[in-house]
Every structure is written in C-alpha cells, then in structure tokens.
Design a protein around this motif. Structure first.
Motif, short mmCIF file in Angstrom:
data_model
loop_
_atom_site.label_atom_id
_atom_site.label_comp_id
_atom_site.label_asym_id
_atom_site.label_seq_id
_atom_site.Cartn_x
_atom_site.Cartn_y
_atom_site.Cartn_z
N ARG A 171 -6.43 13.88 0.13
CA ARG A 171 -6.08 14.51 -1.21
C ARG A 171 -4.74 13.96 -1.63
NH1 ARG A 171 -5.75 20.87 -2.78
NH2 ARG A 171 -3.86 20.66 -1.25
N ALA A 172 -4.42 12.72 -1.58
CA ALA A 172 -3.16 11.91 -1.87
C ALA A 172 -3.24 11.82 -3.26
CB ALA A 172 -3.20 10.58 -1.07
N VAL A 173 -2.04 11.50 -4.06
CA VAL A 173 -2.16 11.43 -5.60
C VAL A 173 -2.10 9.81 -5.98
CG1 VAL A 173 -1.03 13.46 -6.16
CG2 VAL A 173 0.44 11.53 -5.35
N ALA A 174 -1.70 8.91 -4.86
CA ALA A 174 -1.92 7.44 -5.10
C ALA A 174 -3.23 7.17 -5.81
CB ALA A 174 -1.76 6.93 -3.68
N ASN A 175 -3.22 6.02 -6.69
CA ASN A 175 -4.32 5.47 -7.27
C ASN A 175 -5.11 4.89 -6.19
OD1 ASN A 175 -4.35 2.48 -7.21
ND2 ASN A 175 -2.23 2.76 -8.37
N THR A 216 -6.95 -8.34 8.85
CA THR A 216 -5.90 -8.00 9.89
C THR A 216 -4.59 -7.76 9.10
OG1 THR A 216 -5.90 -10.23 10.69
CG2 THR A 216 -6.75 -8.48 12.09
N ALA A 217 -4.46 -8.56 7.97
CA ALA A 217 -3.50 -8.50 7.05
C ALA A 217 -3.27 -7.22 6.26
CB ALA A 217 -3.64 -9.79 5.90
N TYR A 218 -4.29 -6.44 6.40
CA TYR A 218 -3.94 -4.93 5.73
C TYR A 218 -4.12 -4.05 6.79
CZ TYR A 218 -5.53 -8.04 2.08
OH TYR A 218 -5.46 -9.16 1.10
N PRO A 219 -3.21 -2.78 6.51
CA PRO A 219 -2.23 -2.61 5.39
C PRO A 219 -1.13 -3.66 5.44
CG PRO A 219 -2.23 -0.79 6.98
CD PRO A 219 -3.47 -2.00 7.66
N ARG A 220 -0.60 -3.84 4.29
CA ARG A 220 0.51 -4.64 4.24
C ARG A 220 1.83 -3.74 4.77
NH1 ARG A 220 0.24 -6.45 -1.72
NH2 ARG A 220 -1.04 -4.40 -1.49
N LYS A 221 2.89 -4.42 4.71
CA LYS A 221 4.28 -3.42 5.16
C LYS A 221 4.62 -2.74 4.00
CE LYS A 221 5.20 -5.63 9.08
NZ LYS A 221 5.23 -4.98 10.21
N ALA A 222 5.89 -1.48 4.43
CA ALA A 222 6.08 -0.56 3.76
C ALA A 222 6.58 -1.05 2.30
CB ALA A 222 7.02 0.39 4.37
N GLY A 223 6.15 -0.58 1.18
CA GLY A 223 6.72 -0.95 0.03
C GLY A 223 5.81 -1.84 -0.97
N LYS A 224 5.23 -2.77 -0.03
CA LYS A 224 4.28 -3.83 -0.98
C LYS A 224 3.11 -3.06 -1.34
CE LYS A 224 5.66 -7.91 1.54
NZ LYS A 224 5.32 -9.29 2.25
N ILE A 225 2.46 -2.11 -0.61
CA ILE A 225 1.35 -1.45 -1.21
C ILE A 225 1.22 -0.98 -2.36
CG2 ILE A 225 -0.48 0.26 -0.30
CD1 ILE A 225 0.27 -0.43 2.20
N SER A 226 2.33 -0.01 -2.60
CA SER A 226 2.33 0.66 -3.98
C SER A 226 3.14 -0.18 -5.14
CB SER A 226 3.21 1.90 -3.78
OG SER A 226 4.68 1.69 -3.20
N LYS A 227 4.02 -0.94 -4.68
CA LYS A 227 4.48 -2.01 -5.64
C LYS A 227 3.49 -3.04 -6.04
CE LYS A 227 9.35 -1.31 -4.10
NZ LYS A 227 10.50 -1.86 -3.28
N ASN A 228 2.82 -3.69 -5.31
CA ASN A 228 2.04 -4.64 -5.72
C ASN A 228 0.44 -4.21 -5.26
OD1 ASN A 228 3.82 -6.76 -6.72
ND2 ASN A 228 4.57 -6.54 -4.50
N PRO A 229 -0.11 -3.22 -5.75
CA PRO A 229 -1.76 -2.90 -5.41
C PRO A 229 -2.49 -4.07 -5.56
CG PRO A 229 -0.71 -1.50 -7.02
CD PRO A 229 0.22 -2.37 -7.00
N LEU A 230 -3.45 -4.00 -4.38
CA LEU A 230 -4.51 -5.20 -4.57
C LEU A 230 -5.15 -4.91 -5.52
CD1 LEU A 230 -5.70 -4.75 -0.92
CD2 LEU A 230 -4.22 -6.86 -1.64
N LYS A 231 -5.86 -6.24 -6.07
CA LYS A 231 -6.72 -6.45 -7.21
C LYS A 231 -7.73 -7.13 -6.90
CE LYS A 231 -3.22 -6.01 -10.88
NZ LYS A 231 -2.34 -5.38 -10.19
#
Length: 239
Positions: free
Chosen positions: A148-152, A224-239
């Motif tokens: 029930r997180a707020v992240a997109n 195996t590359a996912y999830p990426r390191k902390a910070g990258k996920i929210s700053k650069n969402p996958l497209k």
C-alpha cells in the motif's frame, strides 16, 4: 463494542469472513497502534473510527481477491505500521506472512503487536526493499507481494516484483491515478517480468474512499540486475 461492530459491518459488505476472535485481534492492534503512535510516528490517522475505516477496512478490501491455500506465502514490502500485511494475516490466519520495513523502531512495534494478538507464522524483517530483493532468502520466494505504498507503479514494481516467484502476483493498492501509472510502467514491468492481469475498483463501506487494486502476475524471472542500488530506483525509474 461500537468499533468492533463497525469493522464487522464493513467486512460483511466487502465479503470478508471475520470471526469474533479476529475482530478482537483488530481491537488489540488498534489499541497498540494508537499507544505507540504517541511516542513515534506510525500513522497520521488517530481517531478510532478512522483507523477502522481508513486502515483496517481499506487493507481488508484486498482479501476477497487473494487465492489463499494452506501453503500461501505473502510478503508486505515497506509495511510501516503493518499495512496491508497484518490485516491480511489476521483475516487469513493460514498464510505465512513476512513484514519487511527499513526502520527498526517500526519492527519493534510490529513484533509487540504480533505477540499481543497471538499471531503465528509472521516474520518481521528489518531491511531496505532493494537489499531484501537481492537476498536469496527472500528473492522470488513468495506467492504474493502486497503493498500500500505511495511510490508510482514503475518504482513500486522494481521494489516488489523481485520477491515474487514466477506464477505469483504483486497486489498493489493504488489511488485514482492508477491507470495512468500502469501505462507509464509498461516498459518497467516488461523488464522486471511482470504483467498486469486485473484492475479492480474498490469502495470502502461507510466512507467516500475508493481505490484501485492492481494485480501484476510474475510471468518471467526478474533479471539479476534488479532491484538496483538504493537511490537509483526512485531517481531514475525504469521505462
């Protein structure tokens, strides 16, 4: 008694089976939530009626759509004060539930709540989602990940899908922008091995609250590359 009757009435309208014991467990949960909330920030909702409707009933709206067996394993990623994982566990006592959160203080609250309610088969894990998703103990081990997180959705999927086994499901409670988020997350879901299978509109009884339940099936292993390191996920969402 009034709070318990309100919860039971909500559950009847949502087709959730709630025994007397389960209703009592929810009352214990609410009492502890409000008690602990005075010393640490667990919820902005502090009126008992609001807790029943906006936390408990809201989370329980998921239950009728879960396919539960004796061996079902569920993880709640970023559980916070236990939402939606603990309400799901109370209503579905046979499931094995893992609650994952990055803040040790919240884990302390969850452990006391679990003990006070007499729940079994609940594990509390102190970890960031991106670390847990790479840990072999948790990676692709679960039938359901609930959130029930707020992240997109693109961000949420990268945090959550690595925990789900192929054939399992990510079940996300989302707000009114859910359909737009699904469109934007199309590329991310393909990269992560997920596919949207169902979107269900839910209204919470006795309120004007409504939300969407998004079900994403895990159709292929997450690279195996996912999830990426902390910070990258929210700053650069996958497209």
């Amino acid at each position: 008694m009034e709070n318990k009757m309100l919860l039971q009435s909500c559950c009847e309208q949502m087709h959730v089976q709630l025994s007397e014991q389960m209703a009592e467990q929810f009352m214990t949960y609410m009492s502890l939530l409000l008690e602990w909330n005075e010393k640490m920030n667990l919820t902005a909702i502090t009126e008992e009626r609001e807790v029943i409707l906006k936390h408990f009933a809201d989370c329980l709206s998921l239950v009728p759509y879960l396919k539960i067996t004796e061996s079902t394993k569920i993880i709640d990623v970023g559980t916070g004060a236990g939402f939606p994982g603990l309400p799901v566990k109370i209503a579905c006592p046979s499931v094995s539930m893992t609650l994952l959160d990055s803040l040790q203080k919240r884990i302390g609250f969850l452990e006391e709540a679990i003990q006070s309610m007499g729940l079994r088969e609940v594990a509390c894990v102190h970890s960031r989602a991106e670390d847990g998703g790479q840990n072999p103990l948790y990676r692709e081990q679960f039938d359901y990940c609930v959130s029930r997180a707020v992240a997109n959705l693109a961000v949420l999927a990268e945090y959550c899908l690595p925990f789900v086994k192929v054939g399992g499901t990510l079940a996300a409670l989302k707000g009114p922008d859910a359909l737009d988020e699904i469109k934007e997350a199309k590329g991310a879901l393909e990269k992560l091995g997920g596919k949207v299978t169902e979107v269900i509109d839910v209204t919470i009884p006795f309120t004007e609250l409504s939300h969407k339940l998004i079900f994403i099936e895990k159709v292929a292993p997450t690279p195996t590359a996912y999830p990426r390191k902390a910070g990258k996920i929210s700053k650069n969402p996958l497209k």
